[in-house]
Motif scaffolding. Structure first.
Motif, PDB file in Angstrom:
ATOM      1  N   LEU A   1     -13.469  -0.938 -10.726  1.00  0.00           N
ATOM      2  CA  LEU A   1     -14.235   0.607 -10.540  1.00  0.00           C
ATOM      3  C   LEU A   1     -13.812   1.436  -9.345  1.00  0.00           C
ATOM      4  O   LEU A   1     -13.288   0.902  -8.208  1.00  0.00           O
ATOM      5  CB  LEU A   1     -15.859   0.133 -10.352  1.00  0.00           C
ATOM      6  N   LEU A   2     -14.080   2.823  -9.326  1.00  0.00           N
ATOM      7  CA  LEU A   2     -13.469   3.700  -8.397  1.00  0.00           C
ATOM      8  C   LEU A   2     -14.628   4.355  -7.673  1.00  0.00           C
ATOM      9  O   LEU A   2     -14.895   4.558  -6.657  1.00  0.00           O
ATOM     10  CB  LEU A   2     -12.371   4.529  -8.804  1.00  0.00           C
ATOM     11  N   HIS A   3     -15.611   4.738  -8.748  1.00  0.00           N
ATOM     12  CA  HIS A   3     -16.697   5.616  -8.561  1.00  0.00           C
ATOM     13  C   HIS A   3     -17.764   5.486  -9.320  1.00  0.00           C
ATOM     14  O   HIS A   3     -17.354   5.521 -10.624  1.00  0.00           O
ATOM     15  CB  HIS A   3     -16.309   7.209  -8.095  1.00  0.00           C
ATOM     16  N   VAL A   4     -19.156   5.636  -8.807  1.00  0.00           N
ATOM     17  CA  VAL A   4     -20.242   5.920  -9.815  1.00  0.00           C
ATOM     18  C   VAL A   4     -21.058   6.729  -9.483  1.00  0.00           C
ATOM     19  O   VAL A   4     -21.222   7.075  -8.342  1.00  0.00           O
ATOM     20  CB  VAL A   4     -20.979   4.340  -9.630  1.00  0.00           C
ATOM     21  N   ASP A   5     -21.656   7.669 -10.650  1.00  0.00           N
ATOM     22  CA  ASP A   5     -22.563   8.641 -10.311  1.00  0.00           C
ATOM     23  C   ASP A   5     -23.917   8.029 -10.922  1.00  0.00           C
ATOM     24  O   ASP A   5     -23.863   7.584 -12.151  1.00  0.00           O
ATOM     25  CB  ASP A   5     -22.197   9.882 -11.218  1.00  0.00           C
ATOM     26  N   PHE A   6     -24.926   8.296 -10.336  1.00  0.00           N
ATOM     27  CA  PHE A   6     -26.266   7.961 -10.880  1.00  0.00           C
ATOM     28  C   PHE A   6     -27.176   9.078 -10.826  1.00  0.00           C
ATOM     29  O   PHE A   6     -27.023  10.060  -9.840  1.00  0.00           O
ATOM     30  CB  PHE A   6     -26.709   7.085  -9.671  1.00  0.00           C
ATOM     31  N   LEU A   7     -28.103   9.230 -11.874  1.00  0.00           N
ATOM     32  CA  LEU A   7     -29.004  10.270 -11.760  1.00  0.00           C
ATOM     33  C   LEU A   7     -30.468   9.991 -11.525  1.00  0.00           C
ATOM     34  O   LEU A   7     -30.714   8.731 -12.134  1.00  0.00           O
ATOM     35  CB  LEU A   7     -29.183  10.909 -13.346  1.00  0.00           C
ATOM     36  N   ARG A   8     -31.284  10.347 -10.604  1.00  0.00           N
ATOM     37  CA  ARG A   8     -32.390   9.883 -10.237  1.00  0.00           C
ATOM     38  C   ARG A   8     -33.505  10.333 -11.258  1.00  0.00           C
ATOM     39  O   ARG A   8     -33.469  11.501 -11.916  1.00  0.00           O
ATOM     40  CB  ARG A   8     -32.950  10.512  -8.922  1.00  0.00           C
TER      41      ARG A   8
ATOM     42  N   ILE B   1     -27.297   5.603 -14.782  1.00  0.00           N
ATOM     43  CA  ILE B   1     -25.764   5.748 -14.791  1.00  0.00           C
ATOM     44  C   ILE B   1     -25.355   6.839 -15.679  1.00  0.00           C
ATOM     45  O   ILE B   1     -25.401   6.835 -16.787  1.00  0.00           O
ATOM     46  CB  ILE B   1     -24.982   4.338 -15.050  1.00  0.00           C
ATOM     47  N   ARG B   2     -24.842   7.740 -14.703  1.00  0.00           N
ATOM     48  CA  ARG B   2     -24.234   8.986 -15.457  1.00  0.00           C
ATOM     49  C   ARG B   2     -22.806   8.914 -15.555  1.00  0.00           C
ATOM     50  O   ARG B   2     -22.422   9.398 -16.739  1.00  0.00           O
ATOM     51  CB  ARG B   2     -24.775  10.309 -14.870  1.00  0.00           C
ATOM     52  N   GLU B   3     -22.152   8.472 -14.659  1.00  0.00           N
ATOM     53  CA  GLU B   3     -20.667   8.336 -14.918  1.00  0.00           C
ATOM     54  C   GLU B   3     -19.981   7.146 -14.131  1.00  0.00           C
ATOM     55  O   GLU B   3     -20.473   6.979 -13.019  1.00  0.00           O
ATOM     56  CB  GLU B   3     -19.934   9.718 -14.466  1.00  0.00           C
ATOM     57  N   ILE B   4     -18.890   6.601 -14.778  1.00  0.00           N
ATOM     58  CA  ILE B   4     -18.273   5.468 -14.115  1.00  0.00           C
ATOM     59  C   ILE B   4     -16.769   5.770 -14.240  1.00  0.00           C
ATOM     60  O   ILE B   4     -16.397   6.276 -15.134  1.00  0.00           O
ATOM     61  CB  ILE B   4     -18.527   4.126 -14.782  1.00  0.00           C
ATOM     62  N   GLN B   5     -16.000   5.821 -13.004  1.00  0.00           N
ATOM     63  CA  GLN B   5     -14.791   6.083 -13.047  1.00  0.00           C
ATOM     64  C   GLN B   5     -13.880   4.932 -12.607  1.00  0.00           C
ATOM     65  O   GLN B   5     -14.444   3.990 -11.758  1.00  0.00           O
ATOM     66  CB  GLN B   5     -14.543   7.341 -11.889  1.00  0.00           C
TER      67      GLN B   5
ATOM     68  N   GLU C   1     -12.553  -2.564   2.052  1.00  0.00           N
ATOM     69  CA  GLU C   1     -13.779  -3.477   2.689  1.00  0.00           C
ATOM     70  C   GLU C   1     -14.495  -4.043   1.567  1.00  0.00           C
ATOM     71  O   GLU C   1     -15.519  -4.647   1.697  1.00  0.00           O
ATOM     72  CB  GLU C   1     -14.564  -2.526   3.390  1.00  0.00           C
ATOM     73  N   GLY C   2     -13.925  -3.906   0.135  1.00  0.00           N
ATOM     74  CA  GLY C   2     -14.670  -4.474  -0.874  1.00  0.00           C
ATOM     75  C   GLY C   2     -15.632  -3.637  -1.376  1.00  0.00           C
ATOM     76  O   GLY C   2     -16.631  -4.082  -2.033  1.00  0.00           O
ATOM     77  N   ARG C   3     -15.716  -2.379  -1.228  1.00  0.00           N
ATOM     78  CA  ARG C   3     -16.840  -1.478  -1.385  1.00  0.00           C
ATOM     79  C   ARG C   3     -16.063  -0.328  -2.323  1.00  0.00           C
ATOM     80  O   ARG C   3     -15.056  -0.190  -2.178  1.00  0.00           O
ATOM     81  CB  ARG C   3     -17.788  -1.255  -0.189  1.00  0.00           C
ATOM     82  N   ILE C   4     -17.156   0.590  -3.085  1.00  0.00           N
ATOM     83  CA  ILE C   4     -16.700   1.684  -3.720  1.00  0.00           C
ATOM     84  C   ILE C   4     -17.613   2.740  -3.383  1.00  0.00           C
ATOM     85  O   ILE C   4     -18.870   2.440  -3.011  1.00  0.00           O
ATOM     86  CB  ILE C   4     -16.604   1.344  -5.120  1.00  0.00           C
ATOM     87  N   PRO C   5     -17.250   4.193  -3.413  1.00  0.00           N
ATOM     88  CA  PRO C   5     -18.075   5.058  -3.119  1.00  0.00           C
ATOM     89  C   PRO C   5     -18.906   5.579  -4.311  1.00  0.00           C
ATOM     90  O   PRO C   5     -18.565   5.318  -5.490  1.00  0.00           O
ATOM     91  CB  PRO C   5     -17.387   6.403  -3.019  1.00  0.00           C
ATOM     92  N   ALA C   6     -20.329   5.787  -4.209  1.00  0.00           N
ATOM     93  CA  ALA C   6     -21.154   6.318  -5.401  1.00  0.00           C
ATOM     94  C   ALA C   6     -21.942   7.381  -4.751  1.00  0.00           C
ATOM     95  O   ALA C   6     -21.775   7.762  -3.530  1.00  0.00           O
ATOM     96  CB  ALA C   6     -22.109   5.257  -5.643  1.00  0.00           C
ATOM     97  N   VAL C   7     -22.545   8.406  -5.677  1.00  0.00           N
ATOM     98  CA  VAL C   7     -23.451   9.266  -5.461  1.00  0.00           C
ATOM     99  C   VAL C   7     -24.421   9.370  -6.452  1.00  0.00           C
ATOM    100  O   VAL C   7     -24.469   8.934  -7.430  1.00  0.00           O
ATOM    101  CB  VAL C   7     -22.694  10.715  -5.667  1.00  0.00           C
ATOM    102  N   VAL C   8     -25.731   9.853  -5.777  1.00  0.00           N
ATOM    103  CA  VAL C   8     -26.899   9.674  -6.452  1.00  0.00           C
ATOM    104  C   VAL C   8     -27.574  11.279  -6.232  1.00  0.00           C
ATOM    105  O   VAL C   8     -27.460  11.924  -5.486  1.00  0.00           O
ATOM    106  CB  VAL C   8     -27.969   8.705  -6.022  1.00  0.00           C
ATOM    107  N   TYR C   9     -28.040  11.939  -7.657  1.00  0.00           N
ATOM    108  CA  TYR C   9     -28.448  13.297  -7.448  1.00  0.00           C
ATOM    109  C   TYR C   9     -29.863  13.319  -8.562  1.00  0.00           C
ATOM    110  O   TYR C   9     -29.714  12.484  -9.427  1.00  0.00           O
ATOM    111  CB  TYR C   9     -27.369  14.315  -7.741  1.00  0.00           C
ATOM    112  N   GLY C  10     -30.347  14.435  -8.461  1.00  0.00           N
ATOM    113  CA  GLY C  10     -31.288  14.506  -9.416  1.00  0.00           C
ATOM    114  C   GLY C  10     -32.185  15.914  -9.131  1.00  0.00           C
ATOM    115  O   GLY C  10     -31.843  16.698  -8.133  1.00  0.00           O
ATOM    116  N   LYS C  11     -33.200  16.185  -9.976  1.00  0.00           N
ATOM    117  CA  LYS C  11     -34.028  17.294  -9.811  1.00  0.00           C
ATOM    118  C   LYS C  11     -34.709  17.501  -8.396  1.00  0.00           C
ATOM    119  O   LYS C  11     -35.363  16.266  -7.969  1.00  0.00           O
ATOM    120  CB  LYS C  11     -35.250  17.399 -10.905  1.00  0.00           C
ATOM    121  N   ASP C  12     -34.644  18.326  -7.626  1.00  0.00           N
ATOM    122  CA  ASP C  12     -35.509  18.524  -6.449  1.00  0.00           C
ATOM    123  C   ASP C  12     -35.025  17.841  -5.337  1.00  0.00           C
ATOM    124  O   ASP C  12     -35.798  17.327  -4.541  1.00  0.00           O
ATOM    125  CB  ASP C  12     -36.869  18.409  -6.637  1.00  0.00           C
TER     126      ASP C  12
END
Length: 227
Positions: free
Chosen positions: A91-98, A79-83, A26-37
């Motif tokens: 791009l395949l996946h992106v990790d974000f740190l809040r 941005i913490r990790e780019i796959q 669909e022209g989109r990629i998965p991502a995730v965001v995480y952080g303290k609390d």
């Protein structure tokens, strides 16, 4: 301080390989965001928009505002990790740190060398950069965009170290201060050994062109044999 930038995101509920394949179709990629609390939050990003943005920012240290649909305010992240795909662009996946206001984070800051050393211009030296980026720890509002060092005054044998960097108060470099960032070295000249002439057989003479000289007597003997 680095500039903030924005990227739109959508929540996603489906996870796993099959869901990721469907997203990319669909022209989109998965991502995730995480952080303290906070619990990890699964997102999806527009692939074209994400690639366009990532080509124009320093992904290692740019504060990125994730504008998640349905949320009243953007979420500040790093941005913490780019796959990426191993065999083709994409791009395949992106990790974000809040990140949180006032809470220190660790980021990598690029090191830029400005100018041409006098040892290169006037003495033919070579400028060698040993460190290209440095990790620092600071609150988000003080994250440097880059470290710049003026190298124009460096002569042959001179060097600059981590201790030569000018730091804003509250920015801690996670490296030893005596580490060398760059230096001007004497160019290495490869000596090419000239091939030695093959040893001549004893009694062999050469003319001025290097050709072997045959004694006159040898010709006479040959002629005698023919007779």
């Amino acid at each position: 301080m680095i500039k903030n930038t924005e990227l739109k995101a959508l929540d996603r509920t489906d996870t796993g390989k099959g869901a990721a394949i469907k997203l990319r179709a669909e022209g989109r990629i998965p991502a995730v965001v995480y952080g303290k609390d906070m619990e990890s939050r699964a997102l999806s990003l527009d692939l074209q928009e994400t690639e366009y943005l990532f080509q124009r920012i320093a992904v290692e240290n740019t504060i990125l505002n994730l504008s998640i649909e349905g949320e009243p305010e953007p979420m500040q992240t790093l941005i913490r990790e780019i796959q990426s795909h191993p065999h083709k662009p994409g791009l395949l996946h992106v990790d974000f740190l809040r990140i949180q206001k006032g809470v220190a984070v660790e980021v990598a800051i690029p090191v830029s060398l400005e100018g041409v050393p006098v040892g290169v211009r006037e003495s033919g030296g070579i400028l060698e950069q040993i460190i290209n980026e440095l990790r620092v720890k600071c609150i988000p509002s003080k994250i440097p965009e880059m470290f710049s060092l003026d190298v124009t005054g460096l002569g042959i044998g001179d060097s600059l170290h981590v201790s030569d960097l000018e730091l804003e108060e509250g920015v801690d470099i996670l490296a030893e201060t005596d580490r060398t960032i760059c230096s001007v070295q004497v160019p290495k000249i490869l000596e090419v050994a000239e091939p030695e002439d093959e040893e001549l057989e004893e009694g062999v003479e050469l003319d001025e062109d290097g050709a072997e000289v045959t004694p006159a007597g040898d010709d006479d003997d040959s002629a005698g044999d023919e007779g």
